[in-house]
Motif scaffolding. Structure first.
Motif, PDB file in Angstrom:
ATOM      1  N   LEU A  16      25.288  36.229   7.292  1.00  7.16           N
ATOM      2  CA  LEU A  16      24.048  36.554   8.011  1.00  7.16           C
ATOM      3  C   LEU A  16      24.340  36.979   9.457  1.00  7.16           C
ATOM      4  N   ARG A  17      25.313  36.297  10.097  1.00  5.70           N
ATOM      5  CA  ARG A  17      25.677  36.710  11.467  1.00  5.70           C
ATOM      6  C   ARG A  17      26.204  38.145  11.449  1.00  5.70           C
ATOM      7  N   THR A  18      26.984  38.476  10.417  1.00  3.72           N
ATOM      8  CA  THR A  18      27.566  39.822  10.341  1.00  3.72           C
ATOM      9  C   THR A  18      26.484  40.889  10.200  1.00  3.72           C
ATOM     10  N   VAL A  19      25.502  40.653   9.347  1.00  7.13           N
ATOM     11  CA  VAL A  19      24.457  41.678   9.190  1.00  7.13           C
ATOM     12  C   VAL A  19      23.639  41.804  10.484  1.00  7.13           C
ATOM     13  N   LEU A  20      23.469  40.699  11.212  1.00  3.56           N
ATOM     14  CA  LEU A  20      22.749  40.799  12.493  1.00  3.56           C
ATOM     15  C   LEU A  20      23.548  41.634  13.494  1.00  3.56           C
ATOM     16  N   PHE A  21      24.846  41.327  13.621  1.00  3.48           N
ATOM     17  CA  PHE A  21      25.678  42.051  14.597  1.00  3.48           C
ATOM     18  C   PHE A  21      25.761  43.545  14.251  1.00  3.48           C
ATOM     19  N   GLU A  82       9.337  28.942  13.491  1.00  2.70           N
ATOM     20  CA  GLU A  82       9.538  29.867  14.618  1.00  2.70           C
ATOM     21  C   GLU A  82      10.291  31.124  14.150  1.00  2.70           C
ATOM     22  N   ASP A  83      11.272  30.903  13.286  1.00 10.34           N
ATOM     23  CA  ASP A  83      12.029  32.016  12.720  1.00 10.34           C
ATOM     24  C   ASP A  83      11.081  32.969  11.969  1.00 10.34           C
ATOM     25  N   HIS A  84      10.171  32.379  11.217  1.00 10.96           N
ATOM     26  CA  HIS A  84       9.190  33.173  10.458  1.00 10.96           C
ATOM     27  C   HIS A  84       8.293  33.956  11.424  1.00 10.96           C
ATOM     28  N   ARG A  85       7.896  33.301  12.519  1.00 11.83           N
ATOM     29  CA  ARG A  85       7.027  33.978  13.502  1.00 11.83           C
ATOM     30  C   ARG A  85       7.753  35.190  14.112  1.00 11.83           C
ATOM     31  N   LEU A  86       9.029  34.989  14.486  1.00 11.49           N
ATOM     32  CA  LEU A  86       9.804  36.098  15.069  1.00 11.49           C
ATOM     33  C   LEU A  86       9.977  37.229  14.046  1.00 11.49           C
ATOM     34  N   GLY A  87      10.128  36.869  12.787  1.00 13.89           N
ATOM     35  CA  GLY A  87      10.240  37.866  11.718  1.00 13.89           C
ATOM     36  C   GLY A  87       8.935  38.636  11.552  1.00 13.89           C
ATOM     37  N   GLN A  88       7.820  37.907  11.710  1.00 13.95           N
ATOM     38  CA  GLN A  88       6.506  38.552  11.575  1.00 13.95           C
ATOM     39  C   GLN A  88       6.292  39.572  12.692  1.00 13.95           C
ATOM     40  N   VAL A  89       6.735  39.221  13.917  1.00 11.74           N
ATOM     41  CA  VAL A  89       6.633  40.165  15.038  1.00 11.74           C
ATOM     42  C   VAL A  89       7.387  41.445  14.677  1.00 11.74           C
ATOM     43  N   LEU A  90       8.584  41.268  14.110  1.00  8.12           N
ATOM     44  CA  LEU A  90       9.387  42.435  13.726  1.00  8.12           C
ATOM     45  C   LEU A  90       8.717  43.250  12.630  1.00  8.12           C
ATOM     46  N   SER A  91       8.188  42.562  11.616  1.00 10.64           N
ATOM     47  CA  SER A  91       7.611  43.362  10.535  1.00 10.64           C
ATOM     48  C   SER A  91       6.326  44.055  10.993  1.00 10.64           C
ATOM     49  N   GLU A 119      15.625  39.338  20.137  1.00 12.95           N
ATOM     50  CA  GLU A 119      15.096  37.963  20.179  1.00 12.95           C
ATOM     51  C   GLU A 119      15.342  37.246  18.858  1.00 12.95           C
ATOM     52  N   PHE A 120      15.192  37.980  17.768  1.00 15.09           N
ATOM     53  CA  PHE A 120      15.432  37.412  16.439  1.00 15.09           C
ATOM     54  C   PHE A 120      16.905  36.987  16.314  1.00 15.09           C
ATOM     55  N   ILE A 121      17.796  37.854  16.791  1.00 13.00           N
ATOM     56  CA  ILE A 121      19.232  37.528  16.743  1.00 13.00           C
ATOM     57  C   ILE A 121      19.528  36.297  17.592  1.00 13.00           C
ATOM     58  N   ALA A 122      19.025  36.325  18.827  1.00 17.94           N
ATOM     59  CA  ALA A 122      19.326  35.228  19.763  1.00 17.94           C
ATOM     60  C   ALA A 122      18.863  33.902  19.161  1.00 17.94           C
ATOM     61  N   PHE A 123      17.639  33.878  18.655  1.00 25.34           N
ATOM     62  CA  PHE A 123      17.115  32.642  18.068  1.00 25.34           C
ATOM     63  C   PHE A 123      17.992  32.195  16.907  1.00 25.34           C
ATOM     64  N   ASN A 124      18.314  33.150  16.025  1.00 24.88           N
ATOM     65  CA  ASN A 124      19.051  32.766  14.824  1.00 24.88           C
ATOM     66  C   ASN A 124      20.498  32.364  15.090  1.00 24.88           C
TER      67      ASN A 124
END
Ligand SMILES: [Fe+2]
Length: 225
Positions: A16-21, A82-91, A119-124
């Protein structure tokens, strides 16, 4: 330093870190004013992977932990909210981007998308570290490695095969030779042949030729994980 106890999150989190980077770089290099740009599809794919991943962790680890340590259990359930909320902002931003009327609007929404993705990356990144350090410490205090591995098995078995292969692509890219060998050897020894074949094919597609060759050799010659 390697954990002396079993870290159930390490392989998948490295994926998961790799796909984010990789996606972060791709997003910076993309022309988001172009309606044909496909990087937003990869962000949607990430959201779906993180959503199912968090759901699996909640159902198999965090919810059962409630009776042993309700503070830690609730803390991680809340972090997934919180992760879900940040994902919702993105979608929501991806939808705005898709429906943008012109070049300028798409470009502005695209910039906001980049910031929201950061922000999603930083949080995760913080969140996954915290699971591997704080959550693991509590899991290790209450369960044996065998129990943790059995829970992980139950979690993995409910992931649909096509989704498992999507995670696997990034796990191949994001783990070192030793980790990949142990993972695939366990699958070779204990899972159905077609599961091993599917992963072996992904390893061949994703790893540089020399690393794949060494892995193949080791899987053929060594008998234990
Ligand atoms: Fe998580």
């Amino acid at each position: 330093m390697k954990d002396s106890r079993y870290n159930s999150f390490f392989l998948i989190h490295n994926g998961l870190r790799t796909v984010l980077f990789e996606t972060a770089i791709q997003l910076q290099q993309s022309d988001l004013s172009d309606p044909q740009c496909t990087t937003t599809e990869q962000v949607e794919d990430i959201l779906s992977m993180f959503e199912s991943h968090a759901h699996g962790e909640d159902h198999f680890f965090n919810e059962p932990l409630e009776e042993k340590d309700s503070r830690i259990s609730n803390m991680f359930l809340k972090e997934h909210e919180e992760d879900h909320r940040l994902g919702q902002v993105l979608s929501d931003l991806i939808n705005q981007w898709k429906n943008a009327n012109d070049h300028q609007e798409r470009s502005t929404v695209g910039r906001n998308l980049l910031y929201a993705f950061n922000e999603f990356i930083a949080f995760n990144l913080y969140h996954m570290n915290k699971e591997e350090i704080e959550l693991n410490a509590v899991l290790w205090a209450h369960y044996s490695d065998e129990e943790i591995k059995a829970t992980e098995q139950a979690l993995v078995q409910q992931v649909p095969p096509d989704k498992m292969m999507r995670y696997a692509k990034w796990m191949m890219r994001g783990n070192n030779d030793e980790e990949l060998y142990h993972w695939l050897k366990e699958v070779q020894l204990f899972a159905p042949q077609e599961v091993f074949n599917g992963l072996f094919k992904i390893a061949q597609e994703e790893l540089p030729a020399e690393r794949f060759h060494q892995l193949q050799l080791k899987l053929e010659t060594q008998k234990v994980a």
